[in-house]
Scaffold this motif. Structure first.
Motif, PDB file in Angstrom:
ATOM      1  N   GLN A 306       0.749  -1.144  -0.078  1.00 21.03           N
ATOM      2  CA  GLN A 306      -0.248   0.080   0.320  1.00 21.03           C
ATOM      3  C   GLN A 306       0.771   1.154   0.280  1.00 21.03           C
ATOM      4  O   GLN A 306       0.738   2.694  -0.647  1.00 21.03           O
ATOM      5  N   GLU A 307       1.640   1.268   0.688  1.00 17.61           N
ATOM      6  CA  GLU A 307       3.414   2.677   0.684  1.00 17.61           C
ATOM      7  C   GLU A 307       3.156   3.043  -0.386  1.00 17.61           C
ATOM      8  O   GLU A 307       4.127   3.576  -0.443  1.00 17.61           O
ATOM      9  N   GLU A 308       3.834   1.429  -0.828  1.00 19.75           N
ATOM     10  CA  GLU A 308       4.922   1.456  -2.184  1.00 19.75           C
ATOM     11  C   GLU A 308       3.421   1.804  -3.648  1.00 19.75           C
ATOM     12  O   GLU A 308       4.503   2.426  -4.502  1.00 19.75           O
ATOM     13  N   ALA A 309       2.736   1.619  -3.737  1.00 18.67           N
ATOM     14  CA  ALA A 309       1.594   1.108  -5.005  1.00 18.67           C
ATOM     15  C   ALA A 309       1.122   2.544  -5.208  1.00 18.67           C
ATOM     16  O   ALA A 309       1.409   3.269  -4.307  1.00 18.67           O
ATOM     17  N   PRO A 310       1.086   2.981  -6.826  1.00 16.92           N
ATOM     18  CA  PRO A 310       0.903   4.317  -6.984  1.00 16.92           C
ATOM     19  C   PRO A 310      -0.620   4.482  -6.753  1.00 16.92           C
ATOM     20  O   PRO A 310      -0.809   6.006  -6.315  1.00 16.92           O
ATOM     21  N   SER A 311      -1.536   4.177  -5.669  1.00 18.38           N
ATOM     22  CA  SER A 311      -2.849   3.950  -5.100  1.00 18.38           C
ATOM     23  C   SER A 311      -3.094   2.739  -4.145  1.00 18.38           C
ATOM     24  O   SER A 311      -2.603   1.618  -4.665  1.00 18.38           O
ATOM     25  N   HIS A 312      -4.495   2.628  -3.221  1.00 22.07           N
ATOM     26  CA  HIS A 312      -4.374   2.236  -2.536  1.00 22.07           C
ATOM     27  C   HIS A 312      -5.598   1.597  -1.951  1.00 22.07           C
ATOM     28  O   HIS A 312      -6.536   3.039  -2.372  1.00 22.07           O
ATOM     29  N   LEU A 313      -6.528   1.100  -2.043  1.00 24.76           N
ATOM     30  CA  LEU A 313      -7.893   0.803  -2.116  1.00 24.76           C
ATOM     31  C   LEU A 313      -7.953  -0.128  -0.606  1.00 24.76           C
ATOM     32  O   LEU A 313      -7.688  -1.562  -1.227  1.00 24.76           O
ATOM     33  N   ASN A 314      -8.450   0.047   0.585  1.00 24.29           N
ATOM     34  CA  ASN A 314      -9.297  -0.712   0.897  1.00 24.29           C
ATOM     35  C   ASN A 314     -10.534  -0.953   1.317  1.00 24.29           C
ATOM     36  O   ASN A 314     -11.711  -0.026   1.631  1.00 24.29           O
ATOM     37  N   SER A 315     -11.632  -2.175   0.325  1.00 23.08           N
ATOM     38  CA  SER A 315     -12.887  -1.987  -0.083  1.00 23.08           C
ATOM     39  C   SER A 315     -13.122  -3.478   0.666  1.00 23.08           C
ATOM     40  O   SER A 315     -12.230  -3.951  -0.127  1.00 23.08           O
ATOM     41  N   GLY A 316     -14.850  -3.926   0.362  1.00 21.77           N
ATOM     42  CA  GLY A 316     -14.887  -4.937   0.014  1.00 21.77           C
ATOM     43  C   GLY A 316     -15.143  -5.149  -0.502  1.00 21.77           C
ATOM     44  O   GLY A 316     -16.022  -6.654  -0.797  1.00 21.77           O
ATOM     45  N   THR A 317     -15.203  -4.530  -2.038  1.00 22.85           N
ATOM     46  CA  THR A 317     -15.804  -5.303  -3.164  1.00 22.85           C
ATOM     47  C   THR A 317     -14.843  -4.572  -4.378  1.00 22.85           C
ATOM     48  O   THR A 317     -14.596  -2.869  -4.173  1.00 22.85           O
ATOM     49  N   LEU A 318     -14.940  -5.192  -5.339  1.00 21.96           N
ATOM     50  CA  LEU A 318     -13.778  -4.764  -6.316  1.00 21.96           C
ATOM     51  C   LEU A 318     -14.764  -3.592  -7.516  1.00 21.96           C
ATOM     52  O   LEU A 318     -13.745  -2.587  -8.162  1.00 21.96           O
ATOM     53  N   ARG A 319     -16.165  -3.783  -6.968  1.00 23.81           N
ATOM     54  CA  ARG A 319     -16.368  -3.144  -8.302  1.00 23.81           C
ATOM     55  C   ARG A 319     -16.313  -1.348  -7.659  1.00 23.81           C
ATOM     56  O   ARG A 319     -16.493  -0.404  -8.541  1.00 23.81           O
ATOM     57  N   ASP A 320     -15.716  -0.936  -6.391  1.00 24.48           N
ATOM     58  CA  ASP A 320     -15.008   0.021  -6.368  1.00 24.48           C
ATOM     59  C   ASP A 320     -14.313   0.309  -6.834  1.00 24.48           C
ATOM     60  O   ASP A 320     -14.103   2.276  -6.721  1.00 24.48           O
ATOM     61  N   ILE A 321     -13.306  -0.018  -7.363  1.00 22.51           N
ATOM     62  CA  ILE A 321     -12.043   0.618  -8.420  1.00 22.51           C
ATOM     63  C   ILE A 321     -12.924   1.451  -9.530  1.00 22.51           C
ATOM     64  O   ILE A 321     -12.317   2.268  -9.835  1.00 22.51           O
ATOM     65  N   LEU A 322     -14.206   1.014  -9.781  1.00 17.45           N
ATOM     66  CA  LEU A 322     -14.395   2.289 -10.642  1.00 17.45           C
ATOM     67  C   LEU A 322     -14.638   3.544 -10.923  1.00 17.45           C
ATOM     68  O   LEU A 322     -14.987   4.410 -10.991  1.00 17.45           O
ATOM     69  N   TYR A 323     -15.213   3.718  -8.954  1.00 15.04           N
ATOM     70  CA  TYR A 323     -14.524   5.151  -8.256  1.00 15.04           C
ATOM     71  C   TYR A 323     -13.863   5.835  -9.143  1.00 15.04           C
ATOM     72  O   TYR A 323     -13.717   7.265  -8.958  1.00 15.04           O
ATOM     73  N   LEU A 324     -12.414   4.741  -8.975  1.00 12.86           N
ATOM     74  CA  LEU A 324     -11.297   5.760  -8.523  1.00 12.86           C
ATOM     75  C   LEU A 324     -10.989   6.198 -10.450  1.00 12.86           C
ATOM     76  O   LEU A 324     -10.521   6.723 -11.015  1.00 12.86           O
ATOM     77  N   PHE A 325     -11.964   5.531 -11.445  1.00 20.08           N
ATOM     78  CA  PHE A 325     -11.424   6.301 -12.537  1.00 20.08           C
ATOM     79  C   PHE A 325     -12.496   7.307 -13.277  1.00 20.08           C
ATOM     80  O   PHE A 325     -12.949   7.383 -13.631  1.00 20.08           O
ATOM     81  N   GLY A 326     -13.726   8.408 -11.870  1.00 21.02           N
ATOM     82  CA  GLY A 326     -14.830   8.797 -12.173  1.00 21.02           C
ATOM     83  C   GLY A 326     -15.905   8.430 -11.816  1.00 21.02           C
ATOM     84  O   GLY A 326     -16.860   9.221 -12.329  1.00 21.02           O
ATOM     85  N   PHE A 327     -15.977   7.250 -12.744  1.00 19.96           N
ATOM     86  CA  PHE A 327     -17.722   7.150 -12.666  1.00 19.96           C
ATOM     87  C   PHE A 327     -18.425   7.169 -10.988  1.00 19.96           C
ATOM     88  O   PHE A 327     -18.090   6.848 -10.159  1.00 19.96           O
ATOM     89  N   THR A 328     -20.367   7.382 -11.708  1.00 21.61           N
ATOM     90  CA  THR A 328     -20.575   8.187  -9.650  1.00 21.61           C
ATOM     91  C   THR A 328     -21.381   6.002  -9.942  1.00 21.61           C
ATOM     92  O   THR A 328     -21.935   5.619 -10.509  1.00 21.61           O
ATOM     93  N   ALA A 329     -21.814   6.459  -8.722  1.00 20.31           N
ATOM     94  CA  ALA A 329     -23.324   4.964  -8.705  1.00 20.31           C
ATOM     95  C   ALA A 329     -23.356   4.815  -9.341  1.00 20.31           C
ATOM     96  O   ALA A 329     -23.887   3.277  -9.956  1.00 20.31           O
ATOM     97  N   ALA A 330     -24.931   5.977 -10.054  1.00 23.12           N
ATOM     98  CA  ALA A 330     -25.460   5.502 -11.446  1.00 23.12           C
ATOM     99  C   ALA A 330     -24.657   4.991 -12.808  1.00 23.12           C
ATOM    100  O   ALA A 330     -25.730   4.261 -12.962  1.00 23.12           O
ATOM    101  N   GLU A 331     -23.871   5.726 -12.837  1.00 24.30           N
ATOM    102  CA  GLU A 331     -23.192   4.866 -14.108  1.00 24.30           C
ATOM    103  C   GLU A 331     -22.880   3.524 -13.334  1.00 24.30           C
ATOM    104  O   GLU A 331     -22.450   2.912 -14.467  1.00 24.30           O
TER     105      GLU A 331
END
Length: 337
Positions: A306-331
């Protein structure tokens, strides 16, 4: 001046390892509150970044007051990313993330952020919830021993290639139909959100690959199950009578360097600019491919990663990665429907 986007996501998993000097208190929030947004604004000011207050945008809901994922535009006046890199390395950013249990991802605000064309994934503890080699070891009664080596290797404490060969050697005698057994008895489970994320990415026209330090039979199954385009992993030798594994790994091992090479080869074959490539993983052997990609995500990763990676995400679901691309929940819902 260069524009960057900061995505803040409230973590749904326990707090990451504390900073070397833990803050005196932590704050549990249900949403990315105004207090959290103000604290992040102050951090940016300390490294001479201009945060545009009127660009705060909720991603997970329609309202900032009830959002667990938000984004905001930051201007780096140096036009070189120097100040953004300073913020990434700022000890107070780590404290901020720990105090509020928030993950912060920083990306250049360009056309490539939302328009990805190739996404490559690690398999074990990323697309699936298990470390497969540990489950194989259970068949010959050495799961605990192998799991301890696996954990150390994923933290980057051991050479991955050497550790894989030593762990594989302990698998001598495992029934050759073990991969079929693991698939059919429910031992191997997909990480929540894996199917939805891959479905959404395919709708967006992305090519998808699994690059695994695990084993080819399961990588092929994951590829088929998730609709991926490529699968690369290691091959275990089978005994002459076809009844058991010998514990020998055949051919080139898919280690950190091999993953990065495969990422570049696939991108070249598909005609994809590396700025449109994303790499997702959880172990130290995923860091090299994350750095080669235009964007790298350490998903529920080991602290060092997590410290060395370009970004990190701690989540219960992989679909949250889509938020990192700028998509909203509706999208996101439209993409996974």
């Amino acid at each position: 001046m260069s524009n960057f986007t900061a995505t803040l996501l409230l973590s749904s998993t326990p707090r990451k390892s504390p900073p070397s000097t833990p803050p005196p208190q932590t704050i549990d929030s249900t949403y990315i509150t105004e207090t959290i947004r103000d604290a992040f604004s102050c951090l940016c000011t300390k490294v001479y970044l201009n945060l545009l207050l009127d660009t705060w945008k909720p991603l997970s809901t329609d309202s900032l007051s009830t959002a667990t994922a938000v984004e905001v535009t930051i201007i780096d006046p140096t036009s070189s990313g120097i100040q953004i890199r300073a913020l990434k390395g700022y000890s107070e950013l780590k404290e901020f993330e720990y105090i509020y249990n928030v993950d912060v991802a920083l990306q250049e605000d360009s056309v490539f952020r939302k328009h990805k064309r190739l996404v490559v994934f690690d398999m074990d503890s990323t697309l699936i919830e298990q470390e497969v080699i540990d489950e194989l070891a259970a068949f010959v009664g050495v799961k605990d021993k192998v799991a301890a080596i696996t954990e150390s290797a994923m933290r980057g404490e051991l050479d991955f290639t050497a550790s894989l060969r030593s762990r594989a050697a302990l698998l001598n005698g495992v029934p050759s139909n073990v991969f079929t057994t693991l698939k059919s008895n429910g031992t191997i489970t997909f990480t929540p959100g894996a199917h939805e994320l891959c479905k959404a990415l395919k709708k967006l026209g992305c090519k998808l690959a699994v690059l695994s330090g695990g084993f080819q039979p399961l990588a092929e199954w994951v590829k088929s199950s998730l609709g991926l385009d490529y699968a690369y992993a290691n091959t275990l030798e089978v005994s002459a009578d076809g009844q058991s594994l010998t514990g020998v790994v055949l051919g080139d091992i898919v280690n950190a360097e091999r993953k990065a090479t495969l990422l570049k080869e696939i991108a070249s074959k598909e005609g994809v600019d590396l700025r449109q490539v994303v790499a997702v993983g959880d172990g130290a052997n995923d860091l090299v491919m994350m750095r080669e990609a235009g964007f790298g995500v350490a998903f529920n990763a080991k602290p060092k990663v997590q410290e060395e990676a370009p970004s990190h995400l701690n989540s219960g679901t992989l679909r949250d990665i889509l938020y990192l691309f700028g998509f909203t929940a509706a999208e996101v819902e439209e993409l996974v429907d």
